[in-house]
Structures are given as C-alpha cells and as structure tokens.
Design a protein around this motif. Structure first.
Motif, mmCIF file in Angstrom:
data_model
loop_
_atom_site.group_PDB
_atom_site.id
_atom_site.type_symbol
_atom_site.label_atom_id
_atom_site.label_comp_id
_atom_site.label_asym_id
_atom_site.label_seq_id
_atom_site.Cartn_x
_atom_site.Cartn_y
_atom_site.Cartn_z
ATOM 1 N N GLY A 113 0.825 -1.217 0.000
ATOM 2 C CA GLY A 113 0.000 0.000 0.000
ATOM 3 C C GLY A 113 0.849 1.252 0.000
ATOM 4 O O GLY A 113 0.515 2.246 -0.681
ATOM 5 N N THR A 114 1.927 1.236 0.741
ATOM 6 C CA THR A 114 2.810 2.400 0.778
ATOM 7 C C THR A 114 3.462 2.638 -0.578
ATOM 8 O O THR A 114 3.544 3.785 -1.057
ATOM 9 C CB THR A 114 3.883 2.198 1.853
ATOM 10 O OG1 THR A 114 3.255 2.084 3.124
ATOM 11 C CG2 THR A 114 4.839 3.370 1.879
ATOM 12 N N VAL A 115 3.922 1.567 -1.207
ATOM 13 C CA VAL A 115 4.563 1.715 -2.514
ATOM 14 C C VAL A 115 3.584 2.255 -3.551
ATOM 15 O O VAL A 115 3.904 3.160 -4.341
ATOM 16 C CB VAL A 115 5.159 0.364 -2.963
ATOM 17 C CG1 VAL A 115 5.639 0.435 -4.402
ATOM 18 C CG2 VAL A 115 6.298 -0.027 -2.052
ATOM 19 N N LEU A 116 2.374 1.717 -3.554
ATOM 20 C CA LEU A 116 1.373 2.209 -4.499
ATOM 21 C C LEU A 116 1.022 3.671 -4.227
ATOM 22 O O LEU A 116 0.814 4.472 -5.161
ATOM 23 C CB LEU A 116 0.121 1.345 -4.432
ATOM 24 C CG LEU A 116 0.280 -0.113 -4.901
ATOM 25 C CD1 LEU A 116 -1.021 -0.886 -4.694
ATOM 26 C CD2 LEU A 116 0.709 -0.162 -6.358
ATOM 27 N N GLY A 117 0.930 4.032 -2.945
ATOM 28 C CA GLY A 117 0.651 5.438 -2.607
ATOM 29 C C GLY A 117 1.774 6.364 -3.036
ATOM 30 O O GLY A 117 1.532 7.481 -3.539
ATOM 31 N N LEU A 118 3.025 5.933 -2.883
ATOM 32 C CA LEU A 118 4.163 6.757 -3.306
ATOM 33 C C LEU A 118 4.189 6.911 -4.826
ATOM 34 O O LEU A 118 4.526 7.976 -5.346
ATOM 35 C CB LEU A 118 5.460 6.134 -2.818
ATOM 36 C CG LEU A 118 5.713 6.177 -1.308
ATOM 37 C CD1 LEU A 118 6.998 5.431 -0.963
ATOM 38 C CD2 LEU A 118 5.795 7.619 -0.816
ATOM 39 N N GLY A 120 1.615 6.903 -6.808
ATOM 40 C CA GLY A 120 0.581 7.865 -7.184
ATOM 41 C C GLY A 120 0.943 9.289 -6.813
ATOM 42 O O GLY A 120 0.653 10.232 -7.556
ATOM 43 N N SER A 121 1.582 9.473 -5.681
ATOM 44 C CA SER A 121 1.918 10.834 -5.235
ATOM 45 C C SER A 121 3.062 11.417 -6.056
ATOM 46 O O SER A 121 3.005 12.570 -6.506
ATOM 47 C CB SER A 121 2.290 10.831 -3.757
ATOM 48 O OG SER A 121 1.198 10.399 -2.971
ATOM 49 N N LEU A 122 4.096 10.629 -6.244
ATOM 50 C CA LEU A 122 5.254 11.148 -6.978
ATOM 51 C C LEU A 122 4.991 11.253 -8.472
ATOM 52 O O LEU A 122 5.663 12.019 -9.177
ATOM 53 C CB LEU A 122 6.461 10.242 -6.731
ATOM 54 C CG LEU A 122 6.943 10.178 -5.282
ATOM 55 C CD1 LEU A 122 8.103 9.195 -5.144
ATOM 56 C CD2 LEU A 122 7.375 11.554 -4.785
ATOM 57 N N GLY A 123 4.036 10.502 -8.957
ATOM 58 C CA GLY A 123 3.743 10.585 -10.389
ATOM 59 C C GLY A 123 3.099 11.889 -10.789
ATOM 60 O O GLY A 123 3.129 12.267 -11.966
ATOM 61 N N SER A 124 2.512 12.600 -9.873
ATOM 62 C CA SER A 124 1.866 13.883 -10.188
ATOM 63 C C SER A 124 2.795 15.079 -10.048
ATOM 64 O O SER A 124 2.375 16.221 -10.274
ATOM 65 C CB SER A 124 0.648 14.080 -9.268
ATOM 66 O OG SER A 124 1.054 14.115 -7.902
ATOM 67 N N THR A 139 3.352 15.812 -0.324
ATOM 68 C CA THR A 139 3.846 15.392 0.986
ATOM 69 C C THR A 139 2.729 14.799 1.839
ATOM 70 O O THR A 139 2.939 13.844 2.590
ATOM 71 C CB THR A 139 4.469 16.587 1.712
ATOM 72 O OG1 THR A 139 3.496 17.645 1.817
ATOM 73 C CG2 THR A 139 5.687 17.097 0.954
ATOM 74 N N VAL A 140 1.538 15.347 1.709
ATOM 75 C CA VAL A 140 0.394 14.773 2.423
ATOM 76 C C VAL A 140 0.094 13.380 1.920
ATOM 77 O O VAL A 140 -0.203 12.446 2.686
ATOM 78 C CB VAL A 140 -0.835 15.695 2.291
ATOM 79 C CG1 VAL A 140 -2.069 15.042 2.921
ATOM 80 C CG2 VAL A 140 -0.574 17.040 2.931
ATOM 81 N N GLY A 141 0.165 13.181 0.606
ATOM 82 C CA GLY A 141 -0.077 11.863 0.029
ATOM 83 C C GLY A 141 0.958 10.838 0.467
ATOM 84 O O GLY A 141 0.622 9.667 0.714
ATOM 85 N N ILE A 142 2.213 11.266 0.593
ATOM 86 C CA ILE A 142 3.256 10.344 1.055
ATOM 87 C C ILE A 142 2.999 9.939 2.502
ATOM 88 O O ILE A 142 3.156 8.782 2.894
ATOM 89 C CB ILE A 142 4.644 11.000 0.898
ATOM 90 C CG1 ILE A 142 4.968 11.194 -0.584
ATOM 91 C CG2 ILE A 142 5.713 10.150 1.574
ATOM 92 C CD1 ILE A 142 6.249 11.952 -0.832
ATOM 93 N N GLY A 143 2.577 10.895 3.332
ATOM 94 C CA GLY A 143 2.268 10.575 4.720
ATOM 95 C C GLY A 143 1.118 9.590 4.834
ATOM 96 O O GLY A 143 1.140 8.677 5.667
ATOM 97 N N GLU A 144 0.099 9.781 3.976
ATOM 98 C CA GLU A 144 -1.025 8.849 3.988
ATOM 99 C C GLU A 144 -0.613 7.464 3.505
ATOM 100 O O GLU A 144 -1.134 6.449 3.977
ATOM 101 C CB GLU A 144 -2.154 9.400 3.111
ATOM 102 C CG GLU A 144 -2.817 10.650 3.685
ATOM 103 C CD GLU A 144 -3.905 11.181 2.775
ATOM 104 O OE1 GLU A 144 -4.006 10.657 1.634
ATOM 105 O OE2 GLU A 144 -4.635 12.098 3.180
#
Length: 249
Positions: A113-118, A120-124, A139-144
């Motif tokens: 889940g963390t990898v998928l969230g990163l 998505g966040s870094l891709g934008s 940064t909020v997305g990485i924390g989530e």
C-alpha cells in the motif's frame, strides 16, 4: 487497507476463540488429572467412569482412550495413550496456520500500500513544481501512504504476540500429557503385573503342561525299569531250555 482490515478481523476472532479455549482448559485440567490418577490407585473401573465424564476436555479424552479398552496389554495401553495425545495436541493447534498467514501477509500488504501510494503521489509531481506550493499535496499523500505500512506492522505484531503465547501453552500441554500418561501407564503396569501373578498362583501348575507330557513321563524308560520285578529279568525266563534227550535204553 481493506485487505489489512480483513486480516485483522480474522486474527482477532481466532485470538478470542483460542483464549477462551485455553482459559477453560487450564482451569479444569489439573483437577481432572488428579482425580483420575487417584481413582486409578484404588479402582480402575472408577477411574474409567471419571475419565468418561470429562470427555469434553482434551485431558479427559486423553486419559479415557486407554481406559475404555478391555484388559489391554501394557504395550497396547501405551499405544492408545500415544495416539490420543497426538490427536489432542493436533486439535490444540487450531488457528495457528491462520495466525502464521496474518503475520506473514500483513507487513507485505502494508508495504505494498505504501509503494502504491508513493507511486501515485510522486507521479503527479513535475520538475517545475519543486519548491512551490503545489508540492504540499504530494507530501500529504506520502504521509497517507505510510499509514498502510504502519497498520500492517501493527496487525502482524499483535498476531505474533498471541501466536507465541499459544505456542508456549501448547508446549506446556505436551509436558502435562507426557507426565500424566507416564503416571497412568506406570500404575497400569503395576496392576497388570499383580493380576498376572494372582492368576498364576490361583491355577494348578500342572494345567500349564499338556496331558501327553504326563503320559509320556509315565512311560519313560526309568519308569518302566522301576515297574518291572526282579523275576522278569531272570535267566530262566529269557533263555530257552534244550529238549530232553531220548533214553537209549
């Protein structure tokens, strides 16, 4: 997070079930063992009946397995104890495989889940947005995204603690079963030896020899020699006398 929620529910239900099982077992186990062993020292029929009344408990089923047999030999008695112990200890491992699966999968799912969230966040993020206010949402997305890793670790650690507790209780049960089984087997071997000795003393020892042995002993050469009279071996009875010669006169 949804798979982690499912795993946490499965783990929690298994832990509650096993805690209820071990609590009831530990409260009544020692009392059951002492009663059955004490009754076995006096009367085996009473011990069998007391063990039969505790069939709802694993230790009761373990002790009743050899006692229900009709005058078994000591080796058969021991085999019945060992087979019952294997069955009961195997049933006590219920839920262990599920907890092992949760312990292995929860951290992996959290990390996924963390990898998928990163991703998505870094891709934008665009290179021109670095250092601007538009990167605040990243940064909020990485924390989530890191929350899933923390949740997976919490579920795995919680399951691991109770898994090790149940393993220690199972190991203690092995020692309890071994001790109770050895004491019961020792009492039965003493009982079996006493019964065999009483049966031997109550029967006529001649009954252990076939009748033909007794008849053969009567017809042995030594007996025949003793039964004969001295006259049976006199020369007159064994040597044939010559006929009388005719008178020449």
């Amino acid at each position: 997070m949804w798979p982690l929620l499912v795993l946490s529910i499965l783990s929690l239900s298994t832990i509650i079930d096993r805690l209820w099982f071990w609590t009831n077992l530990l409260i009544k186990e020692k009392q059951t063992v002492n009663r059955v062993l004490e009754a076995a020292r006096r009367d085996w029929s009473i011990a069998t009946e007391m063990a039969r009344r505790t069939l709802k408990q694993p230790i009761g089923r373990f002790l009743y397995a050899p006692l229900r047999l009709q005058n078994p030999e000591p080796e058969v008695f021991k085999l019945a104890l060992e087979a019952a112990a294997d069955d009961e200890l195997a049933s006590m491992r219920k839920g262990d495989k599920l907890l092992e699966g949760v312990i292995a999968l929860a951290p992996m799912l959290g990390l996924l889940g963390t990898v998928l969230g990163l991703i998505g966040s870094l891709g934008s993020i665009r290179l021109g947005d670095l250092g601007t206010s538009s990167t605040a949402g990243v940064t909020v997305g990485i924390g989530e995204a890191l929350i899933s890793t923390a949740a997976g670790l919490v579920v795995a650690i919680f399951s691991l603690v109770f898994y090790r507790l149940f393993q220690s209780l199972l190991f203690n049960q092995m020692k309890v079963f071994r001790k109770a089984g050895n004491e019961l087997e020792l009492l039965y071997r003493q009982y079996w030896q006493q019964v065999s000795l009483n049966n031997y003393n109550s029967q006529d020892k001649n009954a252990y020899f076939p009748p033909s042995w007794t008849q053969n002993s009567r017809n042995s050469p030594d007996t025949l020699e003793q039964d004969k009279k001295p006259t049976d071996f006199s020369p007159e009875s064994d040597v044939e006398q010559p006929p009388d010669e005719p008178n020449s006169n």
